[in-house]
Design a protein around this motif. Structure first.
Motif, PDB file in Angstrom:
ATOM      1  N   UNK A 254      10.610  18.391  -4.181  1.00 43.90           N
ATOM      2  CA  UNK A 254      11.468  18.800  -5.294  1.00 43.90           C
ATOM      3  C   UNK A 254      10.812  18.321  -6.590  1.00 43.90           C
ATOM      4  N   UNK A 255      10.253  19.255  -7.338  1.00 47.10           N
ATOM      5  CA  UNK A 255       9.519  18.912  -8.557  1.00 47.10           C
ATOM      6  C   UNK A 255      10.422  18.256  -9.606  1.00 47.10           C
ATOM      7  N   UNK A 256      11.667  18.695  -9.693  1.00 51.67           N
ATOM      8  CA  UNK A 256      12.572  18.124 -10.696  1.00 51.67           C
ATOM      9  C   UNK A 256      12.852  16.650 -10.441  1.00 51.67           C
ATOM     10  N   UNK A 257      12.902  16.257  -9.176  1.00 56.81           N
ATOM     11  CA  UNK A 257      13.149  14.868  -8.815  1.00 56.81           C
ATOM     12  C   UNK A 257      11.858  14.051  -8.785  1.00 56.81           C
ATOM     13  N   UNK A 258      10.711  14.720  -8.832  1.00 57.79           N
ATOM     14  CA  UNK A 258       9.435  14.019  -8.743  1.00 57.79           C
ATOM     15  C   UNK A 258       9.038  13.730  -7.304  1.00 57.79           C
ATOM     16  N   UNK A 259       9.559  14.521  -6.363  1.00 54.25           N
ATOM     17  CA  UNK A 259       9.228  14.353  -4.955  1.00 54.25           C
ATOM     18  C   UNK A 259       8.071  15.272  -4.632  1.00 54.25           C
ATOM     19  N   UNK A 260       6.938  14.696  -4.222  1.00 49.77           N
ATOM     20  CA  UNK A 260       5.763  15.508  -3.904  1.00 49.77           C
ATOM     21  C   UNK A 260       5.480  15.431  -2.408  1.00 49.77           C
ATOM     22  N   UNK A 261       4.915  16.506  -1.885  1.00 45.35           N
ATOM     23  CA  UNK A 261       4.606  16.597  -0.466  1.00 45.35           C
ATOM     24  C   UNK A 261       3.446  15.685  -0.109  1.00 45.35           C
ATOM     25  N   UNK A 262       3.517  15.126   1.073  1.00 44.46           N
ATOM     26  CA  UNK A 262       2.420  14.298   1.569  1.00 44.46           C
ATOM     27  C   UNK A 262       1.160  15.143   1.753  1.00 44.46           C
ATOM     28  N   UNK A 263       1.309  16.462   1.815  1.00 44.09           N
ATOM     29  CA  UNK A 263       0.175  17.373   1.955  1.00 44.09           C
ATOM     30  C   UNK A 263      -0.472  17.723   0.613  1.00 44.09           C
ATOM     31  N   UNK A 264       0.131  17.318  -0.493  1.00 41.17           N
ATOM     32  CA  UNK A 264      -0.400  17.669  -1.812  1.00 41.17           C
ATOM     33  C   UNK A 264      -1.688  16.888  -2.094  1.00 41.17           C
ATOM     34  N   UNK A 265      -2.567  17.442  -2.937  1.00 37.49           N
ATOM     35  CA  UNK A 265      -3.824  16.746  -3.246  1.00 37.49           C
ATOM     36  C   UNK A 265      -3.620  15.359  -3.857  1.00 37.49           C
ATOM     37  N   UNK A 266      -2.606  15.218  -4.706  1.00 32.46           N
ATOM     38  CA  UNK A 266      -2.343  13.924  -5.340  1.00 32.46           C
ATOM     39  C   UNK A 266      -1.897  12.888  -4.302  1.00 32.46           C
ATOM     40  N   UNK A 267      -0.983  13.283  -3.416  1.00 35.43           N
ATOM     41  CA  UNK A 267      -0.505  12.351  -2.397  1.00 35.43           C
ATOM     42  C   UNK A 267      -1.625  11.959  -1.439  1.00 35.43           C
ATOM     43  N   UNK A 268      -2.452  12.929  -1.058  1.00 28.88           N
ATOM     44  CA  UNK A 268      -3.579  12.627  -0.163  1.00 28.88           C
ATOM     45  C   UNK A 268      -4.543  11.624  -0.820  1.00 28.88           C
TER      46      UNK A 268
ATOM     47  N   UNK B  78       0.847  -1.196   0.000  1.00 30.24           N
ATOM     48  CA  UNK B  78       0.000   0.000   0.000  1.00 30.24           C
ATOM     49  C   UNK B  78       0.883   1.247   0.000  1.00 30.24           C
ATOM     50  N   UNK B  79       0.316   2.369  -0.404  1.00 28.08           N
ATOM     51  CA  UNK B  79       1.047   3.634  -0.493  1.00 28.08           C
ATOM     52  C   UNK B  79       1.001   4.355   0.850  1.00 28.08           C
ATOM     53  N   UNK B  80       2.177   4.637   1.396  1.00 28.24           N
ATOM     54  CA  UNK B  80       2.323   5.407   2.623  1.00 28.24           C
ATOM     55  C   UNK B  80       3.475   6.390   2.425  1.00 28.24           C
ATOM     56  N   UNK B  81       3.812   7.130   3.466  1.00 23.31           N
ATOM     57  CA  UNK B  81       4.909   8.097   3.408  1.00 23.31           C
ATOM     58  C   UNK B  81       6.202   7.406   2.972  1.00 23.31           C
ATOM     59  N   UNK B  82       6.939   8.030   2.090  1.00 27.73           N
ATOM     60  CA  UNK B  82       8.214   7.498   1.611  1.00 27.73           C
ATOM     61  C   UNK B  82       8.099   6.598   0.399  1.00 27.73           C
ATOM     62  N   UNK B  83       6.887   6.324  -0.050  1.00 34.21           N
ATOM     63  CA  UNK B  83       6.692   5.414  -1.185  1.00 34.21           C
ATOM     64  C   UNK B  83       7.101   6.064  -2.496  1.00 34.21           C
ATOM     65  N   UNK B  84       7.641   5.252  -3.377  1.00 35.76           N
ATOM     66  CA  UNK B  84       7.862   5.663  -4.758  1.00 35.76           C
ATOM     67  C   UNK B  84       6.738   5.016  -5.545  1.00 35.76           C
ATOM     68  N   UNK B  85       5.985   5.850  -6.242  1.00 37.36           N
ATOM     69  CA  UNK B  85       4.801   5.340  -6.929  1.00 37.36           C
ATOM     70  C   UNK B  85       4.881   5.624  -8.419  1.00 37.36           C
ATOM     71  N   UNK B  86       4.220   4.775  -9.174  1.00 40.44           N
ATOM     72  CA  UNK B  86       4.087   4.997 -10.607  1.00 40.44           C
ATOM     73  C   UNK B  86       2.593   5.044 -10.903  1.00 40.44           C
TER      74      UNK B  86
END
Length: 167
Positions: free
Chosen positions: A122-136, A93-101
């Motif tokens: 970091x947008x260039x690395x593809x790192x999104x915040x856990x607070x972002x709508x997509x991550x939520x 399952x997807x949790x904090x620290x996951x790399x997802x496709x």
């Protein structure tokens, strides 16, 4: 009409070990290396005489203020952070620290992201915040699950293709 605005929601105080070390290193660099250099340059500029027309003095004062502002922020933020160690027990399952496709269900485009704390996005690395709508929206989903996320461009539908955790 008043100018009062409600306070911004506070960000999640979670971070990876690497991100935590990076913030501590930044604080150390600012406080022990950069700030003494700027103070020395400021003193030299102040010794030149008339400060009202001294561009170097004005610049160094502004630079010192920016350094002090960042040091104050980091000094308050670092103790409040909780370092997330290791992968979760349920690695499917997807949790904090996951790399997802992800695959955009409408266009078929695929994206790779890593879910990290708000202090290390970091947008260039593809790192999104856990607070972002997509991550939520993707949290607790499993491979082949479909979900929708309310993004700035509108409601977008995705399918989760892969979940991985760094060891």
């Amino acid at each position: 009409m008043s100018r009062w605005r409600p306070p911004a929601p506070s960000s999640t105080a979670i971070i990876t070990r690497a991100g935590f070390e990076r913030l501590k290193g930044e604080l150390d660099h600012l406080w022990h290396t950069l700030r003494p250099e700027v103070v020395k340059a400021l003193a030299a500029a102040a010794a030149e005489g008339d400060r009202s027309e001294n561009a170097e003095y004005t610049y160094r004062k502004k630079q010192l203020g920016e350094i002090d502002r960042r040091v104050r922020y980091l000094s308050k933020r670092i103790p409040s952070l909780k370092v997330a160690e290791g992968a979760p027990a349920d690695r499917d399952a997807v949790f904090f620290g996951a790399q997802i496709e992800l695959e955009n269900a409408d266009s078929g485009e695929t994206y790779r992201y890593r879910i990290v704390g708000p202090d290390e996005t970091d947008a260039k690395k593809g790192w999104i915040s856990i607070d972002s709508p997509l991550a939520r929206a993707v949290l607790k989903k499993r491979v082949d699950d479909e979900f929708s996320a309310e993004l700035p461009g509108g409601l977008t539908h995705f399918a989760l293709l892969a979940v991985d955790y760094e060891d």
